[in-house]
Design an enzyme around this catalytic site. Sequence first.
Site, PDB file in Angstrom:
ATOM      1  N   HIS A   1      -3.164 -38.771 -46.881  1.00  0.00           N
ATOM      2  CA  HIS A   1      -2.714 -39.303 -48.163  1.00  0.00           C
ATOM      3  C   HIS A   1      -3.566 -38.782 -49.316  1.00  0.00           C
ATOM      4  CE1 HIS A   1       0.786 -41.778 -47.845  1.00  0.00           C
ATOM      5  NE2 HIS A   1       0.495 -42.433 -48.943  1.00  0.00           N
TER       6      HIS A   1
ATOM      7  N   ARG B   1       4.304 -36.669 -46.470  1.00  0.00           N
ATOM      8  CA  ARG B   1       3.593 -37.700 -45.712  1.00  0.00           C
ATOM      9  C   ARG B   1       3.197 -37.122 -44.355  1.00  0.00           C
ATOM     10  NH1 ARG B   1       8.262 -40.057 -47.921  1.00  0.00           N
ATOM     11  NH2 ARG B   1       7.858 -41.713 -49.455  1.00  0.00           N
TER      12      ARG B   1
ATOM     13  N   ARG C   1      -1.921 -35.711 -50.289  1.00  0.00           N
ATOM     14  CA  ARG C   1      -0.661 -36.052 -50.963  1.00  0.00           C
ATOM     15  C   ARG C   1      -0.930 -36.488 -52.404  1.00  0.00           C
ATOM     16  NH1 ARG C   1       4.746 -37.780 -50.122  1.00  0.00           N
ATOM     17  NH2 ARG C   1       5.274 -39.880 -50.866  1.00  0.00           N
TER      18      ARG C   1
ATOM     19  N   HIS D   1       9.776 -40.508 -53.458  1.00  0.00           N
ATOM     20  CA  HIS D   1       9.721 -41.897 -53.881  1.00  0.00           C
ATOM     21  C   HIS D   1      11.115 -42.361 -54.303  1.00  0.00           C
ATOM     22  CE1 HIS D   1       5.167 -41.699 -55.045  1.00  0.00           C
ATOM     23  NE2 HIS D   1       5.352 -41.919 -53.753  1.00  0.00           N
TER      24      HIS D   1
ATOM     25  N   LYS E   1      11.351 -41.451 -45.484  1.00  0.00           N
ATOM     26  CA  LYS E   1      11.602 -42.862 -45.195  1.00  0.00           C
ATOM     27  C   LYS E   1      13.095 -43.173 -45.320  1.00  0.00           C
ATOM     28  CE  LYS E   1       7.110 -44.785 -46.541  1.00  0.00           C
ATOM     29  NZ  LYS E   1       6.415 -45.728 -47.445  1.00  0.00           N
TER      30      LYS E   1
ATOM     31  N   TYR F   1       0.462 -41.841 -61.173  1.00  0.00           N
ATOM     32  CA  TYR F   1      -0.169 -40.551 -61.449  1.00  0.00           C
ATOM     33  C   TYR F   1      -0.227 -40.245 -62.932  1.00  0.00           C
ATOM     34  CZ  TYR F   1       0.373 -40.136 -56.450  1.00  0.00           C
ATOM     35  OH  TYR F   1       0.314 -40.372 -55.103  1.00  0.00           O
TER      36      TYR F   1
END
Length: 309
Positions: free
Chosen positions: A255, A160, A258, A281, A185, A290
């Site tokens: 992004h 990110r 990414r 994730h 995150k 994806y």
Amino acid sequence: MAAKPSSVVEAWLTHLAIERGVSANTLSNYSRDLRRYLDYLESLGREDLSAVTPQDLEGYLRALRAGDPQKGLRPLAASSSGRALVVVRGLHKFALAEGLIPVDVAAEVSPPKTARDLPDTLRIDEVARLIDSIPVDDAATPQDLRDAALVEFLYATGVRVSECTGLMLDSLPEIRDGLVRIVGKGNKARVVPVGSKAIEAVDRYVVRGRPALAAGKSHALFLNQRGGALSRQSVWQVLKNRAEGAGIRQEISPHTLRHSFATHLMEGGANVRVVQELLGHSSVTTTQIYTHVTADNLRQVWATSHPRA
């Protein structure tokens, strides 16, 4: 004892910051969503969170979708209003756990259904064109060398933009070893491989470009022209300018790189669990978008190759 909505919001954000270690960026996003929720509750005259009904929350969702031009509030898409509801659900769940409300009415309200859009990506040849358009020869400027390293690193790792701008110079030995520890995150750390092209580009920037930008102000790996850490907004601008210079018409962002990283891995045969780990994730469900990209690619190949297509 009344559970004043603004007081519960303040308590929950403090809990998230101190007890859960939620990032400043996430807290800022939550605060924005919660301000909008508090304004909505105030318009209904709800001075106690326990007085909120499921119908109130359904009305809040409708208000998010409709927007309010007089207040400068744009209408939100189903996906954005759904994320706003997730934040509100978190608030009510916290209030219930703390004994501030007798029942969690937000749990009864479902988010709006969204059409799952496929992410914007670049083709492999477009990524190559973007990278090759940035000068790295003897005439290259420090900004050229930085931008080349930035694009190579973003595409090579799929990190990110906040994770990239948060890298410090002391990450360099890890990068040179081909693995870098990324803190994502929720302060969750993961280890991401770095390819030889990105290592070469970062080394070139650190040796030839970064010293000219450094002003002793920051230990960040990627610096701006004043010697401070490159901001997320600056990275967006770098990519916009470089894409234009490469003749790429579509708008790209960090992004986009990414998404391209993940899509190209999946198309190359990577396991969805591996891509999930690399992207950081928390759920494989997020990564599975994806697999749709890969399925579309397979259909295209079949349609152009199969004799009975």
